[in-house]
Design an enzyme around this catalytic site. Sequence first.
Site, mmCIF file in Angstrom:
data_model
loop_
_atom_site.group_PDB
_atom_site.id
_atom_site.type_symbol
_atom_site.label_atom_id
_atom_site.label_comp_id
_atom_site.label_asym_id
_atom_site.label_seq_id
_atom_site.Cartn_x
_atom_site.Cartn_y
_atom_site.Cartn_z
ATOM 1 N N ASN A 37 -18.634 0.323 -52.100
ATOM 2 C CA ASN A 37 -19.537 -0.335 -52.728
ATOM 3 C C ASN A 37 -19.552 -1.656 -52.906
ATOM 4 O OD1 ASN A 37 -22.128 0.378 -53.628
ATOM 5 N ND2 ASN A 37 -21.191 2.469 -54.460
ATOM 6 N N ASP A 88 -20.816 -0.428 -58.274
ATOM 7 C CA ASP A 88 -22.005 -0.386 -57.620
ATOM 8 C C ASP A 88 -22.227 -1.599 -56.576
ATOM 9 O OD1 ASP A 88 -23.830 1.540 -56.571
ATOM 10 O OD2 ASP A 88 -24.330 2.861 -57.817
#
Length: 184
Positions: A37, A88
Amino acid sequence: DGTQTKLVERATGSTYCVNPDGSWKKIDVLSPVGIPNAMAWSPSGNTMYFGDTQTFAIDQLDFDVGTGAATNRRPFVSKSDAHPGKPDGATVDSEGNFWNARFAGHSLLQFNAKDGALLKTVDLPATNITSCTFGGGQHASSLFVTTASKFLSAEALEANKQEGAVLRVEIPGVSGQPEFGFGL
């Protein structure tokens, strides 16, 4: 982009570079990985950011735009920094600072590109913040933020209609940079 297994108890995924001609190669310095990510690049393209949601770590690497080679991996933000949620999606602003969406963290975090120091926390009205990108006109002065409803109860979803929504956030004095183009 990266791969991961369905069961993420350990780092078994890999990260790949896809070239404009459709060929690809594994990026060994970024493999193995748990949940790849937070991939983003500095305005010059010479610094790459890469996160592993499983380990809470975000690293910086030297990046060669011409060859796609990533080298000199080094810690940028670590689990021990005790930031909310898990890393993320990510983007970089026009000043070169790194923005990170925090899954299960209700927030976006802005980090100084030079030393990884936390510059700003933007609290958001959703739980799982998944990614962000700048846009909104000539100066790209809006952050568009995606969120996820995954792992939330029916009650939590009923109580907060922002869960799973796309949000537009205005942050005075902050703007984006053009994203790098890619053509197949």
